[in-house]
Scaffold this active site. Sequence first.
Site, PDB file in Angstrom:
ATOM      1  N   THR A   1       0.690  -1.151   0.172  1.00 53.78           N
ATOM      2  CA  THR A   1       0.339  -0.249   0.005  1.00 53.78           C
ATOM      3  C   THR A   1       0.679   1.463  -0.069  1.00 53.78           C
ATOM      4  O   THR A   1       1.860   1.054   0.490  1.00 53.78           O
ATOM      5  CB  THR A   1      -0.847   0.021   1.492  1.00 53.78           C
ATOM      6  OG1 THR A   1      -0.037   0.330   2.580  1.00 53.78           O
ATOM      7  CG2 THR A   1      -1.943  -1.324   1.488  1.00 53.78           C
TER       8      THR A   1
ATOM      9  N   LYS B   1     -12.859  16.834  14.628  1.00 55.51           N
ATOM     10  CA  LYS B   1     -13.195  16.868  15.963  1.00 55.51           C
ATOM     11  C   LYS B   1     -13.533  18.319  17.074  1.00 55.51           C
ATOM     12  O   LYS B   1     -12.589  18.724  17.518  1.00 55.51           O
ATOM     13  CB  LYS B   1     -12.444  15.495  17.196  1.00 55.51           C
ATOM     14  CG  LYS B   1     -12.170  14.529  16.308  1.00 55.51           C
ATOM     15  CD  LYS B   1     -11.595  13.697  17.318  1.00 55.51           C
ATOM     16  CE  LYS B   1     -11.317  12.612  16.350  1.00 55.51           C
ATOM     17  NZ  LYS B   1     -10.631  11.864  16.730  1.00 55.51           N
TER      18      LYS B   1
ATOM     19  N   TRP C   1     -18.231  14.953  16.115  1.00 50.72           N
ATOM     20  CA  TRP C   1     -17.127  14.510  14.653  1.00 50.72           C
ATOM     21  C   TRP C   1     -18.208  16.058  13.522  1.00 50.72           C
ATOM     22  O   TRP C   1     -19.158  15.673  13.155  1.00 50.72           O
ATOM     23  CB  TRP C   1     -17.194  13.398  13.894  1.00 50.72           C
ATOM     24  CG  TRP C   1     -16.204  12.547  15.218  1.00 50.72           C
ATOM     25  CD1 TRP C   1     -15.542  12.991  16.227  1.00 50.72           C
ATOM     26  CD2 TRP C   1     -16.004  11.022  14.590  1.00 50.72           C
ATOM     27  NE1 TRP C   1     -15.004  12.023  16.338  1.00 50.72           N
ATOM     28  CE2 TRP C   1     -14.910  10.711  16.025  1.00 50.72           C
ATOM     29  CE3 TRP C   1     -15.912  10.305  14.200  1.00 50.72           C
ATOM     30  CZ2 TRP C   1     -14.616   9.377  16.339  1.00 50.72           C
ATOM     31  CZ3 TRP C   1     -15.816   9.137  14.090  1.00 50.72           C
ATOM     32  CH2 TRP C   1     -14.763   8.620  14.766  1.00 50.72           C
TER      33      TRP C   1
ATOM     34  N   GLU D   1      -6.177  -3.937   1.298  1.00 47.64           N
ATOM     35  CA  GLU D   1      -5.978  -4.902   2.442  1.00 47.64           C
ATOM     36  C   GLU D   1      -6.914  -5.833   2.897  1.00 47.64           C
ATOM     37  O   GLU D   1      -7.582  -6.944   2.896  1.00 47.64           O
ATOM     38  CB  GLU D   1      -6.078  -4.312   4.433  1.00 47.64           C
ATOM     39  CG  GLU D   1      -4.201  -3.221   4.025  1.00 47.64           C
ATOM     40  CD  GLU D   1      -4.756  -1.868   4.031  1.00 47.64           C
ATOM     41  OE1 GLU D   1      -5.223  -1.818   2.749  1.00 47.64           O
ATOM     42  OE2 GLU D   1      -3.919  -1.158   4.199  1.00 47.64           O
TER      43      GLU D   1
END
Lengths: 539, 539
Positions: free
Chosen positions: B185, B437, B442, B329
């Site tokens: 990756t 945040k 959020w 992944e």
Amino acid sequence: MMGLMQQRPLLISSLLEHAELNHGETEIVSCPVESGEHRYTYADCAKRTRMLAKLLLSLGVEPGDRIGTLAWNTWRHFELFYAIPGIAAVCHTINPRLFEEQISYIVNHAEDRFLFIDLTFVELVERLIDDLPSVEAVVIMTDAAHMPATTLSNALCYEDLLAGQNDAFEWPLFDENTASSLCYTSGTTGDPKGVLYAHRSTILHTYAASLPDVHAFSAHDCILPVAPMFHANSWGIPYCAAAVGAKLVLPGRDVSGARIHELMLKEGVTHSAAVPTIWLDLLNQIESSGKGVGQLNRVCIGGTAPPRSMIARFHKLGVQVRQGWGMTEMSPMGTFATLKRDMLDWPEERKLDVLVKQGRGAYGVQMRIVDDEGRVLPRDGKTFGLLQVRGPWVTSGYFRRQDSPIDADGWFDTGDVATIDPHGFMQITDRAKDVIKSGGEWISSIELENAAMGHPGVAEAAVIGAAHPKWDERPLLVVVPKGAPPDKHELIEYLSAHVAKWWLPDDVVFVDELPHTATGKVQKTALRDRFRDYTLPTA
Amino acid sequence: MMGLMQQRPLLISSLLEHAELNHGETEIVSCPVESGEHRYTYADCAKRTRMLAKLLLSLGVEPGDRIGTLAWNTWRHFELFYAIPGIAAVCHTINPRLFEEQISYIVNHAEDRFLFIDLTFVELVERLIDDLPSVEAVVIMTDAAHMPATTLSNALCYEDLLAGQNDAFEWPLFDENTASSLCYTSGTTGDPKGVLYAHRSTILHTYAASLPDVHAFSAHDCILPVAPMFHANSWGIPYCAAAVGAKLVLPGRDVSGARIHELMLKEGVTHSAAVPTIWLDLLNQIESSGKGVGQLNRVCIGGTAPPRSMIARFHKLGVQVRQGWGMTEMSPMGTFATLKRDMLDWPEERKLDVLVKQGRGAYGVQMRIVDDEGRVLPRDGKTFGLLQVRGPWVTSGYFRRQDSPIDADGWFDTGDVATIDPHGFMQITDRAKDVIKSGGEWISSIELENAAMGHPGVAEAAVIGAAHPKWDERPLLVVVPKGAPPDKHELIEYLSAHVAKWWLPDDVVFVDELPHTATGKVQKTALRDRFRDYTLPTA
């Protein structure tokens, strides 16, 4: 070197967990044995299945225990399909259409600890129970209002038991090779043999059976499995439906053409799976009612090969036919007949030439044909040989039997004789035991029978090998005539237009009727017994 | 109790064996790096792949050895995808678009023994080879006529080597958990991390990715994977195509809209997979050429989310859009956005509301969202949390790294923040590290950016968290204006119609351009560095 990917076991419980989380709103509609209709969702079903798992544990069910079912396709049977394997026990589906002594044999061989039965089968089990020592209790799949008077000393009520449970339950993790289900084959000879499926084989079969060239299952579908859940797990549909989030319509006991047609139209069925007898009834119903097929866009036909005319009739209704071939020993999916890219533009008759074949193996099913000495034969569409299969959802042995049905390389002998063409399409030409071995060459009894059935004077036909001093065996054609028997020589002359000259029967015998098995197939063994001492005119 | 089903390991070699036997006549068409076109069949391919396996063995390749590839999507790369894992070695695809020092790092970290490279990459490897001590030889994927002059001391010619082999070779059987492929990756921070796929994970991914609600691959298809084989194995397509017997069109180096459109029409492509940038180019090409889409009936869009307008444009052309989301992944398939049964009759705009989401997990992918403390959050389509995934084709660790990316229950943290709705559709709202945040709550930077991009005066927008004494962080909107910058207050007023009031940016800054990564994404880390000491007017 090992890869670094997650090692979650492939377990049946994960199918229903998936459906609950992603398709919780999707319906499962059933026709109860009692009456009326039953509707609920995958979310409801998952909840009740967890309650059922707790119930089974409270009854003392242990991993590996066999739990028998005698039941139609309904939501309660569906719950058992998940709850029993979900706790590592074995869901043993019993075919209620077998002879009673076969049912007793099967329950005793499996040593079922509990039986879960529909109301339909209470009297049957009452007659058998004294000879079923392993059975501790019989759970009748109904509610208190419908509990029958019964002579069974330990009869329990499914809904009453369930009402005592809550759904606070996590499915356990265990080895994916753990046994999940048991289904006995009803062979024409010998005792029934138990095929013991595993979680892994079931999940792999679920993926393969849902592929676009097999059933093509998706969340667009409303599936009506007529194929019974006691026949190789309804061809895997109860597991596939949860995997893809398809709506399910479980028809219960009444699978007449009229009833199935009504359900199709009412529920918006897109896919259904059944044997040719059911489809014939349904086709007549559709055509005579003038009500059309609703949303039905494809049907799976299995069990025995559908006649070419049946495929053509469905095509005229705009319904695709997917002939499937398989065996209980194959979970059951073996091959599916779907066209390839280059065939899509072919004229209808040429397409039918392909679709009457049993089809191509989905990835995971390996097939080959071999001769009597085990030599691999060419895939030319003409040469025929013993059909062998291999793969992760093919049996490696039968429950509690020492003899292995597979050879050293893992090939399972299907007992069929088949051709495979260069495009991978397999066509069964005969059962291995019915093929006529004439001077070392093979003659297909089925091809001769199909040819004979085309004659207007023939109602039913069977071909067996009769002893011959020079050729070992030669074909004997046994015919049930339509009205007055046709002339033997004219009949053989007729056949000569359809088969090779050396295949032509050495004689024709007319009979009033042919012996049949419980599932409607000609009982060749009985026929061979009857003509054991028959002397051919050519002998 | 264990089931009695066959234990054949799930191996990649069985995919090509299946294609050879059942789809031997089906074509693989490639655009060679050299020039012209290359056509052959799965039968030819299977034969050459066996020769290639023997060649690898003759070079001394052992099980577990890593073999690097630097190559476009062509038939030779396809052969390597099967030959290398087929002998239990590891096919290490290297992304040639990475920085050179990253490529060196990756080859050295993997300790690749051989590199197989396209002509395109000879000069690149000449520059790097002195720092790649593990590489014993470089095989140039061409024929003798096209072999370049090179400073590489051990350069071999692919076709010359292959010509010395025959195809008398049986694929070995081994543990299905054996490593098959390696893909690093290219994270924006830290060293690249190697995801080590296994045969088992690849086969399970192949089944799931081919399902009707995912790619829906069948023998009717002609697939053109634009997604490079060095990006998570071209999203698995080289394996799926063989499993279902689909025709393949491998476009080589030139993936311009004009070239892809030409190939589509010429070869009868039905399905293609690419990132939005490619699709934008192709859509313009299709619409301006007036030549239509040929047989194209669906496209997979992945990599980043496609704009709603792109989905609508494809729909107008009669082409279904299947947005896919995944990660290296995850092999890479995570979710696919396809409609459910009840949605099929919805009006177009309501369908688009669903199709802009990243989609539902196919059976096998488990997903959940959690808060900062790991508490599972509701699947209500509104609450957003850290997205975690689990399943048999999700990574359990990185190659040669001790730190585990999964928690005790096997959950892999995707680094994304997402919602999941009651129908199972997941929508990514932000990268976890980009979320703002504010006072423990959020705020999604992506939603704010999308809203800002709708303003006519905004060419490009990015939102980052700027330090705030009371709320810890508050949103700062950074805008590249279209022409003269719009009024700040008018812009924020505009946003207030699209997002909650407490989400509104505390300030707007206009810049000439935003920093981008190699793949075209806004480089938030660089932006955060630039505005590290920015004082908000509200602070």
